[in-house]
Design a protein around this motif. Structure first.
Motif, PDB file in Angstrom:
ATOM      1  N   THR A   2       0.844  -1.190   0.000  1.00 17.96           N
ATOM      2  CA  THR A   2       0.000   0.000   0.000  1.00 17.96           C
ATOM      3  C   THR A   2       0.881   1.243   0.000  1.00 17.96           C
ATOM      4  OG1 THR A   2      -0.041   0.172   2.379  1.00 17.96           O
ATOM      5  CG2 THR A   2      -1.717  -1.231   1.373  1.00 17.96           C
ATOM      6  N   GLU A   4       0.674   3.769   1.927  1.00 16.94           N
ATOM      7  CA  GLU A   4       1.043   4.168   3.287  1.00 16.94           C
ATOM      8  C   GLU A   4       2.287   3.419   3.769  1.00 16.94           C
ATOM      9  OE1 GLU A   4      -1.594   3.380   6.723  1.00 16.94           O
ATOM     10  OE2 GLU A   4      -2.111   5.486   6.499  1.00 16.94           O
ATOM     11  N   THR A   5       2.336   2.104   3.492  1.00 16.39           N
ATOM     12  CA  THR A   5       3.486   1.306   3.928  1.00 16.39           C
ATOM     13  C   THR A   5       4.731   1.706   3.137  1.00 16.39           C
ATOM     14  OG1 THR A   5       1.975  -0.492   4.434  1.00 16.39           O
ATOM     15  CG2 THR A   5       4.283  -1.045   4.327  1.00 16.39           C
ATOM     16  N   LEU A   8       6.001   4.756   4.600  1.00 11.04           N
ATOM     17  CA  LEU A   8       6.688   4.485   5.877  1.00 11.04           C
ATOM     18  C   LEU A   8       8.112   3.985   5.616  1.00 11.04           C
ATOM     19  CD1 LEU A   8       6.725   4.035   8.981  1.00 11.04           C
ATOM     20  CD2 LEU A   8       5.799   1.759   8.550  1.00 11.04           C
ATOM     21  N   LEU A  12      11.549   5.661   6.859  1.00 12.35           N
ATOM     22  CA  LEU A  12      12.514   5.010   7.754  1.00 12.35           C
ATOM     23  C   LEU A  12      13.912   4.944   7.138  1.00 12.35           C
ATOM     24  CD1 LEU A  12      10.361   2.024   9.136  1.00 12.35           C
ATOM     25  CD2 LEU A  12      10.907   4.181  10.270  1.00 12.35           C
TER      26      LEU A  12
ATOM     27  N   GLU B  50      -2.214  -4.818   7.803  1.00 12.63           N
ATOM     28  CA  GLU B  50      -1.300  -3.778   7.333  1.00 12.63           C
ATOM     29  C   GLU B  50      -0.822  -2.907   8.496  1.00 12.63           C
ATOM     30  OE1 GLU B  50      -0.536  -4.343   4.328  1.00 12.63           O
ATOM     31  OE2 GLU B  50       0.965  -2.761   4.234  1.00 12.63           O
ATOM     32  N   GLN B  54       3.050  -2.671   9.698  1.00  8.66           N
ATOM     33  CA  GLN B  54       3.763  -1.393   9.835  1.00  8.66           C
ATOM     34  C   GLN B  54       4.377  -1.261  11.230  1.00  8.66           C
ATOM     35  OE1 GLN B  54       1.090   1.781   8.770  1.00  8.66           O
ATOM     36  NE2 GLN B  54       0.831   1.037   6.695  1.00  8.66           N
ATOM     37  N   LEU B  57       7.513  -3.167  11.289  1.00  9.08           N
ATOM     38  CA  LEU B  57       8.619  -2.439  10.637  1.00  9.08           C
ATOM     39  C   LEU B  57       9.174  -1.355  11.570  1.00  9.08           C
ATOM     40  CD1 LEU B  57       7.421  -1.976   6.933  1.00  9.08           C
ATOM     41  CD2 LEU B  57       8.741  -3.829   7.947  1.00  9.08           C
ATOM     42  N   LEU B  58       8.269  -0.656  12.255  1.00  7.40           N
ATOM     43  CA  LEU B  58       8.720   0.396  13.184  1.00  7.40           C
ATOM     44  C   LEU B  58       9.503  -0.208  14.351  1.00  7.40           C
ATOM     45  CD1 LEU B  58       5.500   2.575  13.232  1.00  7.40           C
ATOM     46  CD2 LEU B  58       7.764   3.359  12.547  1.00  7.40           C
ATOM     47  N   ALA B 153       1.109   5.777  10.122  1.00  7.99           N
ATOM     48  CA  ALA B 153       2.517   5.398   9.961  1.00  7.99           C
ATOM     49  C   ALA B 153       3.415   6.631   9.990  1.00  7.99           C
ATOM     50  CB  ALA B 153       2.690   4.652   8.649  1.00  7.99           C
TER      51      ALA B 153
END
Lengths: 215, 187
Positions: A2, A4-5, A8, A12, B50, B54, B57-58, B153
């Motif tokens: 997506t 959004e991911t 992100l 990062l 999802e 996320q 991942l964080l 996110a």
């Protein structure tokens, strides 16, 4: 993926800062234990009656009890450092179990020999309450110092880490206590020693999430 | 996932620890399906999967210094994904026990008169004052998610709070604002 991911991931990776990987847990545990050993040696050589201790150490039962207590402390601290990492199995918490059994067994044998101390006023509590306070008073600052060393790992499961840390520091405090404990343990002594260890473990467990900087 | 890709992930992670952003971005993109597969064992709804992926991942990002390049990367990653999935499940159970889902609560209406309760409180000074009185974590959640309209996110990466913590902070902030403004603030 997506949007959004993906966003992100880009966020990062952008401006990623290098990090220094943690040293192996056994090394970190050894360093921490080394510092505590130096402090403990200072307390023992500075304040205990070593000649009395040397006379008592010839008793094999006491030697076993001391070995069990010290090994429980060392192995529980090592287990805490191992468990603080994400990929270590929970079975690490069994590491101090054999030495804990040795400690309990040797102390239990002493209890069987002495059971209760009877004085002019009947059954006496003896030095038990002082021992309880000693283990808690030494255990709590040691637990704080150990938590500070473990915080960098941000343990994902802080409960077992804190419990092992509590068991480790309480056992080390109980080991130190033996240098100031010029008598065999009675049933009440052993009960209070275990209550003190349990108190430190429960306190450590309660402080696990904030104390270990966990998520 | 093959053995060679697992080894490659380990190498990419080791490079990421030295600050190699492109290796890190590639690694995060490649591991995402693997992470989602683990999360799906605990969560069914795609949007929830999802969200948790996320969060994984964080978490990985924050504890990347705990990876030892001498050890298998997938064991390390799998433990993180599994742990965070369980944590998310526990949070969901706690939240579901105390909240009721109401899709209509998010609706607004074309007729301005129907939104009079909201409009009545569009006095920006009063609202700003109420937001300023919130605890720092809640205030930050409102500012990032509602005023700046960031995604969860993005807000998480900006604030350092986890996605779950942001959701909780926002929920509490909205309730505090509702109390402060007489129970008439929309979510």
């Amino acid at each position: 993926m997506t949007y959004e991911t993906e966003s992100l991931i880009a966020h990062l990776a952008e401006g990623l800062q290098p990090v220094r990987p943690l040293a192996p847990p056994w090394l970190r545990a050894s360093l921490w234990l080394g510092v505590v050993a130096l402090l403990g040696a200072g307390v023992v050589f500075g304040f205990s009656d070593l000649s009395m201790f040397v006379r008592r150490i010839h008793d094999p039962k006491l030697a076993l009890e001391l070995t069990g207590t010290l090994l429980t402390g060392i192995l529980a601290v090592i287990a805490a450092f191992e468990l603080s990492l994400p990929d270590r199995p929970i079975t690490w918490s069994l590491l101090p179990a054999p030495s804990f059994v040795l400690w309990l067994g040797s102390s239990g044998y002493s209890c069987w020999r002495h059971w209760l101390v009877r004085g002019p006023n009947g059954i006496e509590i003896g030095e038990g309450p002082d021992c309880f306070l000693w283990i808690v008073a030494f255990g709590v600052p040691l637990a704080i110092a150990l938590f500070l060393a473990l915080r960098r790992s941000h343990p994902l499961s802080p409960g077992p880490v804190a419990a092992m840390a509590g068991l480790g520091v309480a056992s080390l405090a109980a080991f130190l206590l033996q240098f100031f404990h010029p008598f065999d343990v009675t049933f009440i002594d052993l009960g209070l020693h275990l209550a003190a260890v349990a108190t430190v473990v429960v306190l450590a467990r309660a402080a696990a999430r904030p104390g270990l900087n966990s998520f | 996932m093959t053995a060679s890709s697992a080894e490659e992930w380990g190498r990419l992670m080791a490079a990421a620890q030295t600050g190699d952003g492109s290796a890190y971005a590639r690694l995060l993109r490649e591991i995402l399906p693997y992470v989602r597969a683990i999360v799906r064992r605990h969560h069914a709804a795609p949007d929830r999967v999802e969200d948790v992926a996320q969060d994984v991942l964080l978490t990985l990002h924050r504890i990347r210094h705990t990876y030892d390049p001498a050890r298998p990367f997938t064991a390390w990653l799998g433990a993180i994904a599994h742990r965070r999935s369980i944590d998310a499940l526990r949070r969901k159970v706690r939240t579901d026990a105390s909240e009721t889902f109401s899709p209509t609560a998010y609706e607004t209406y074309a007729d301005p008169a129907a939104n009079k309760d909201i409009a009545a409180h569009e006095d920006s000074a009063v609202l700003a004052e109420a937001i300023a009185a919130l605890p720092p974590g809640q205030r930050q959640a409102v500012e990032l998610l509602r005023l700046k309209e960031m995604s969860l996110a993005e807000a998480s990466a900006t604030s350092g709070q986890s996605v779950g913590a942001l959701k909780v902070s926002l929920h509490r902030a909205i309730r505090a604002l509702q109390r402060a403004l007489g129970g008439k603030v929309d979510r």
